[in-house]
Design a protein around this motif. Sequence first.
Motif, PDB file in Angstrom:
ATOM      1  N   ARG A   8     -11.975   7.895  -7.615  1.00  0.00           N
ATOM      2  CA  ARG A   8     -12.902   7.890  -6.491  1.00  0.00           C
ATOM      3  C   ARG A   8     -12.206   7.381  -5.232  1.00  0.00           C
ATOM      4  O   ARG A   8     -11.560   6.324  -5.251  1.00  0.00           O
ATOM      5  CB  ARG A   8     -14.112   6.985  -6.770  1.00  0.00           C
ATOM      6  N   ILE A   9     -12.321   8.140  -4.173  1.00  0.00           N
ATOM      7  CA  ILE A   9     -11.905   7.691  -2.848  1.00  0.00           C
ATOM      8  C   ILE A   9     -13.188   7.324  -2.122  1.00  0.00           C
ATOM      9  O   ILE A   9     -14.111   8.140  -2.009  1.00  0.00           O
ATOM     10  CB  ILE A   9     -11.168   8.796  -2.071  1.00  0.00           C
ATOM     11  N   VAL A  10     -13.277   6.093  -1.641  1.00  0.00           N
ATOM     12  CA  VAL A  10     -14.538   5.610  -1.078  1.00  0.00           C
ATOM     13  C   VAL A  10     -14.293   4.894   0.247  1.00  0.00           C
ATOM     14  O   VAL A  10     -13.169   4.515   0.580  1.00  0.00           O
ATOM     15  CB  VAL A  10     -15.248   4.644  -2.058  1.00  0.00           C
ATOM     16  N   GLU A  11     -15.375   4.732   0.983  1.00  0.00           N
ATOM     17  CA  GLU A  11     -15.352   3.864   2.166  1.00  0.00           C
ATOM     18  C   GLU A  11     -15.888   2.506   1.761  1.00  0.00           C
ATOM     19  O   GLU A  11     -16.950   2.400   1.147  1.00  0.00           O
ATOM     20  CB  GLU A  11     -16.203   4.452   3.285  1.00  0.00           C
ATOM     21  N   THR A  12     -15.133   1.458   2.097  1.00  0.00           N
ATOM     22  CA  THR A  12     -15.550   0.103   1.757  1.00  0.00           C
ATOM     23  C   THR A  12     -16.457  -0.463   2.844  1.00  0.00           C
ATOM     24  O   THR A  12     -16.628   0.121   3.914  1.00  0.00           O
ATOM     25  CB  THR A  12     -14.334  -0.817   1.586  1.00  0.00           C
ATOM     26  N   ALA A  31      -8.668   4.404  -2.338  1.00  0.00           N
ATOM     27  CA  ALA A  31      -8.978   4.609  -3.745  1.00  0.00           C
ATOM     28  C   ALA A  31      -9.621   3.359  -4.333  1.00  0.00           C
ATOM     29  O   ALA A  31      -9.168   2.235  -4.087  1.00  0.00           O
ATOM     30  CB  ALA A  31      -7.707   4.955  -4.517  1.00  0.00           C
ATOM     31  N   ALA A  32     -10.692   3.576  -5.094  1.00  0.00           N
ATOM     32  CA  ALA A  32     -11.326   2.516  -5.889  1.00  0.00           C
ATOM     33  C   ALA A  32     -11.753   1.305  -5.066  1.00  0.00           C
ATOM     34  O   ALA A  32     -11.862   0.198  -5.597  1.00  0.00           O
ATOM     35  CB  ALA A  32     -10.385   2.071  -7.004  1.00  0.00           C
ATOM     36  N   ALA A  33     -12.021   1.510  -3.771  1.00  0.00           N
ATOM     37  CA  ALA A  33     -12.488   0.432  -2.887  1.00  0.00           C
ATOM     38  C   ALA A  33     -11.529  -0.743  -2.847  1.00  0.00           C
ATOM     39  O   ALA A  33     -11.914  -1.869  -2.518  1.00  0.00           O
ATOM     40  CB  ALA A  33     -13.888  -0.048  -3.312  1.00  0.00           C
ATOM     41  N   GLY A  34     -10.252  -0.507  -3.183  1.00  0.00           N
ATOM     42  CA  GLY A  34      -9.280  -1.596  -3.170  1.00  0.00           C
ATOM     43  C   GLY A  34      -9.381  -2.524  -4.354  1.00  0.00           C
ATOM     44  O   GLY A  34      -8.651  -3.526  -4.413  1.00  0.00           O
ATOM     45  N   VAL A  35     -10.258  -2.235  -5.313  1.00  0.00           N
ATOM     46  CA  VAL A  35     -10.381  -3.077  -6.509  1.00  0.00           C
ATOM     47  C   VAL A  35      -9.128  -2.883  -7.360  1.00  0.00           C
ATOM     48  O   VAL A  35      -8.754  -1.757  -7.692  1.00  0.00           O
ATOM     49  CB  VAL A  35     -11.645  -2.710  -7.311  1.00  0.00           C
ATOM     50  N   ASP A  36      -8.474  -3.983  -7.726  1.00  0.00           N
ATOM     51  CA  ASP A  36      -7.145  -3.906  -8.339  1.00  0.00           C
ATOM     52  C   ASP A  36      -7.105  -4.717  -9.624  1.00  0.00           C
ATOM     53  O   ASP A  36      -7.661  -5.826  -9.694  1.00  0.00           O
ATOM     54  CB  ASP A  36      -6.106  -4.447  -7.354  1.00  0.00           C
ATOM     55  N   ALA A  37      -6.443  -4.174 -10.634  1.00  0.00           N
ATOM     56  CA  ALA A  37      -6.288  -4.888 -11.904  1.00  0.00           C
ATOM     57  C   ALA A  37      -4.825  -5.247 -12.172  1.00  0.00           C
ATOM     58  O   ALA A  37      -4.498  -5.682 -13.272  1.00  0.00           O
ATOM     59  CB  ALA A  37      -6.830  -4.041 -13.054  1.00  0.00           C
ATOM     60  N   GLY A  60      -3.094   5.187  -0.518  1.00  0.00           N
ATOM     61  CA  GLY A  60      -2.548   6.528  -0.594  1.00  0.00           C
ATOM     62  C   GLY A  60      -2.819   7.229   0.724  1.00  0.00           C
ATOM     63  O   GLY A  60      -3.544   6.717   1.581  1.00  0.00           O
ATOM     64  N   ARG A  61      -2.216   8.410   0.924  1.00  0.00           N
ATOM     65  CA  ARG A  61      -2.413   9.162   2.153  1.00  0.00           C
ATOM     66  C   ARG A  61      -2.776  10.598   1.825  1.00  0.00           C
ATOM     67  O   ARG A  61      -2.149  11.194   0.942  1.00  0.00           O
ATOM     68  CB  ARG A  61      -1.129   9.196   3.003  1.00  0.00           C
ATOM     69  N   PRO A  62      -3.749  11.190   2.513  1.00  0.00           N
ATOM     70  CA  PRO A  62      -3.997  12.622   2.331  1.00  0.00           C
ATOM     71  C   PRO A  62      -2.741  13.417   2.674  1.00  0.00           C
ATOM     72  O   PRO A  62      -2.020  13.076   3.611  1.00  0.00           O
ATOM     73  CB  PRO A  62      -5.118  12.928   3.328  1.00  0.00           C
ATOM     74  N   ARG A 103       0.047  13.558   1.342  1.00  0.00           N
ATOM     75  CA  ARG A 103       1.339  12.940   1.023  1.00  0.00           C
ATOM     76  C   ARG A 103       1.263  12.319  -0.364  1.00  0.00           C
ATOM     77  O   ARG A 103       0.243  11.738  -0.733  1.00  0.00           O
ATOM     78  CB  ARG A 103       1.676  11.831   2.022  1.00  0.00           C
ATOM     79  N   LEU A 104       2.346  12.415  -1.118  1.00  0.00           N
ATOM     80  CA  LEU A 104       2.427  11.718  -2.388  1.00  0.00           C
ATOM     81  C   LEU A 104       2.853  10.279  -2.161  1.00  0.00           C
ATOM     82  O   LEU A 104       3.455   9.935  -1.147  1.00  0.00           O
ATOM     83  CB  LEU A 104       3.419  12.416  -3.310  1.00  0.00           C
ATOM     84  N   GLY A 105       2.558   9.428  -3.151  1.00  0.00           N
ATOM     85  CA  GLY A 105       2.977   8.040  -3.066  1.00  0.00           C
ATOM     86  C   GLY A 105       2.007   7.199  -2.254  1.00  0.00           C
ATOM     87  O   GLY A 105       1.023   7.677  -1.709  1.00  0.00           O
ATOM     88  N   GLN A 106       2.324   5.909  -2.213  1.00  0.00           N
ATOM     89  CA  GLN A 106       1.486   4.956  -1.493  1.00  0.00           C
ATOM     90  C   GLN A 106       2.356   4.149  -0.532  1.00  0.00           C
ATOM     91  O   GLN A 106       3.573   4.083  -0.667  1.00  0.00           O
ATOM     92  CB  GLN A 106       0.790   3.989  -2.464  1.00  0.00           C
ATOM     93  N   THR A 107       1.686   3.523   0.417  1.00  0.00           N
ATOM     94  CA  THR A 107       2.374   2.624   1.341  1.00  0.00           C
ATOM     95  C   THR A 107       1.404   1.531   1.745  1.00  0.00           C
ATOM     96  O   THR A 107       0.187   1.665   1.573  1.00  0.00           O
ATOM     97  CB  THR A 107       2.867   3.379   2.589  1.00  0.00           C
ATOM     98  N   ASP A 108       1.924   0.432   2.249  1.00  0.00           N
ATOM     99  CA  ASP A 108       1.062  -0.653   2.705  1.00  0.00           C
ATOM    100  C   ASP A 108       0.551  -0.362   4.111  1.00  0.00           C
ATOM    101  O   ASP A 108       1.309   0.122   4.966  1.00  0.00           O
ATOM    102  CB  ASP A 108       1.813  -1.982   2.705  1.00  0.00           C
ATOM    103  N   LEU A 109      -0.721  -0.671   4.342  1.00  0.00           N
ATOM    104  CA  LEU A 109      -1.335  -0.581   5.660  1.00  0.00           C
ATOM    105  C   LEU A 109      -1.983  -1.919   5.987  1.00  0.00           C
ATOM    106  O   LEU A 109      -2.257  -2.730   5.098  1.00  0.00           O
ATOM    107  CB  LEU A 109      -2.408   0.525   5.693  1.00  0.00           C
ATOM    108  N   ALA A 110      -2.228  -2.140   7.252  1.00  0.00           N
ATOM    109  CA  ALA A 110      -2.870  -3.376   7.684  1.00  0.00           C
ATOM    110  C   ALA A 110      -4.369  -3.306   7.422  1.00  0.00           C
ATOM    111  O   ALA A 110      -5.014  -2.310   7.751  1.00  0.00           O
ATOM    112  CB  ALA A 110      -2.605  -3.616   9.165  1.00  0.00           C
ATOM    113  N   ILE A 111      -4.929  -4.365   6.822  1.00  0.00           N
ATOM    114  CA  ILE A 111      -6.382  -4.450   6.654  1.00  0.00           C
ATOM    115  C   ILE A 111      -6.955  -5.651   7.399  1.00  0.00           C
ATOM    116  O   ILE A 111      -8.173  -5.757   7.551  1.00  0.00           O
ATOM    117  CB  ILE A 111      -6.790  -4.496   5.177  1.00  0.00           C
ATOM    118  N   GLY A 112      -6.098  -6.539   7.864  1.00  0.00           N
ATOM    119  CA  GLY A 112      -6.549  -7.677   8.658  1.00  0.00           C
ATOM    120  C   GLY A 112      -5.467  -8.060   9.644  1.00  0.00           C
ATOM    121  O   GLY A 112      -4.271  -7.912   9.350  1.00  0.00           O
TER     122      GLY A 112
END
Length: 404
Positions: A95-99, A106-112, A155-157, A159-168
């Motif tokens: 699921r790709i969602v808006e928090t 993805a997954a509202a940023g919920v991480d395990a 993740g990015r539409p 593009r494959l892979g992930q990268t860090d973005l600023a959230i605060g």
Amino acid sequence: MSSGAHHGEVVIRPVLGMPEVEAGADLAGLIAAHTMDLRDHDIVVVSSKIVSKAEDRTIAAADGAAVDPLQVAAMRADAIRSETVRVVAERGAMRIVETRHGFVMAAAGVDASNVAAGSVLLLPVDPDGSARALRTALSERLGVTVGVLITDTFGRPWRLGQTDLAIGAAGVRVIDSHRGRHDAHGNELAVTAPAHGDELAGAAELVKGKIAQVPVAIIRGLAALVTEEDGPGVRALVRTAEEDMFRLGTREAGREAVRSRPRDGLTDALPDRLADAPVDVDAVRQAVAVLRVPTGRGASSTRDWGLAEVDDAEVRKPLLDVVGLPTSAAYVAVAYVRTHESAGRTAALLALGGIRERLTLACAVEGVGSVWIPAERFGAALVRSILPADAESVGMLAIGAALP
């Protein structure tokens, strides 16, 4: 000072040796203790994980209970739902969602990951607020004016892979507008707006890494991006849903079209007029393309129903005039049946009802207007020349500019 004034060296250093962060931890104290040389105008980049841990945003299975993968999966799903304000796209279990913060991820940023087994970690409640508090605490403890970024992985539409973005963010110019400036060739820039907050987050991730468990990095050499005031934070980077051209996934776009029916007039109480204005011909073509049924006199020879498209402008104009529609309407088709036998007629009318529904729905998706005019409004004589000899008109579909 403009961020464009920077031409010097940029240094990014990992902050090593930090211990596992627990709820209630003093992050400013931990960073200060492991950063020997924090200077004015440095930028402190902090992974959201340790902020969430310090703010006790961990959800765990019952104490003492054995880790049950099904229970953990259910707990994670509940956590994602609790953090979600809008589902943007889903495929299978993904699921790709808006928090609640406005982030689409993805997954509202919920991480395990990097948490105890049987636990999941939520994003900070207010990442900008967390960045401001950390900036203030570092200033009070070390007497320095720094910028602070809190980051998470996206993740990015396309593009494959992930990268860090600023959230605060606090004290960092996270975005800069080059509108009105000129490039080296003298061309005026209209839309260029470097997302410095995200650029810094990605750069810092190069020395932090996901597996090395280095949650903090220091960036030096970009004093132009550090501000005296805390500033608006990452809110300045978040695109609203209204401005987002890709705000829905395929399935969700279909759901939204169905849900929007009352607002867009796709019920039996269809509007009976169009705006007298030019219309996007390509949008009309896209709407009509969803029909995918034979139309015209020859193509419907074996069916009990059909749509006769009115291509001739000289025929279309008097028909539009009679029913009070503007001649700017770009598409007109007359729906008809070819049988008077009860069962066959009923089936034909049901088929036409489905066609009408698909077309009006397609028009709503394409942003054009559509109307349905019953045959009583225009009479059989006016359309006799465009229908098969044994056909009876049922109504007319017209597409044009939507009413404002």
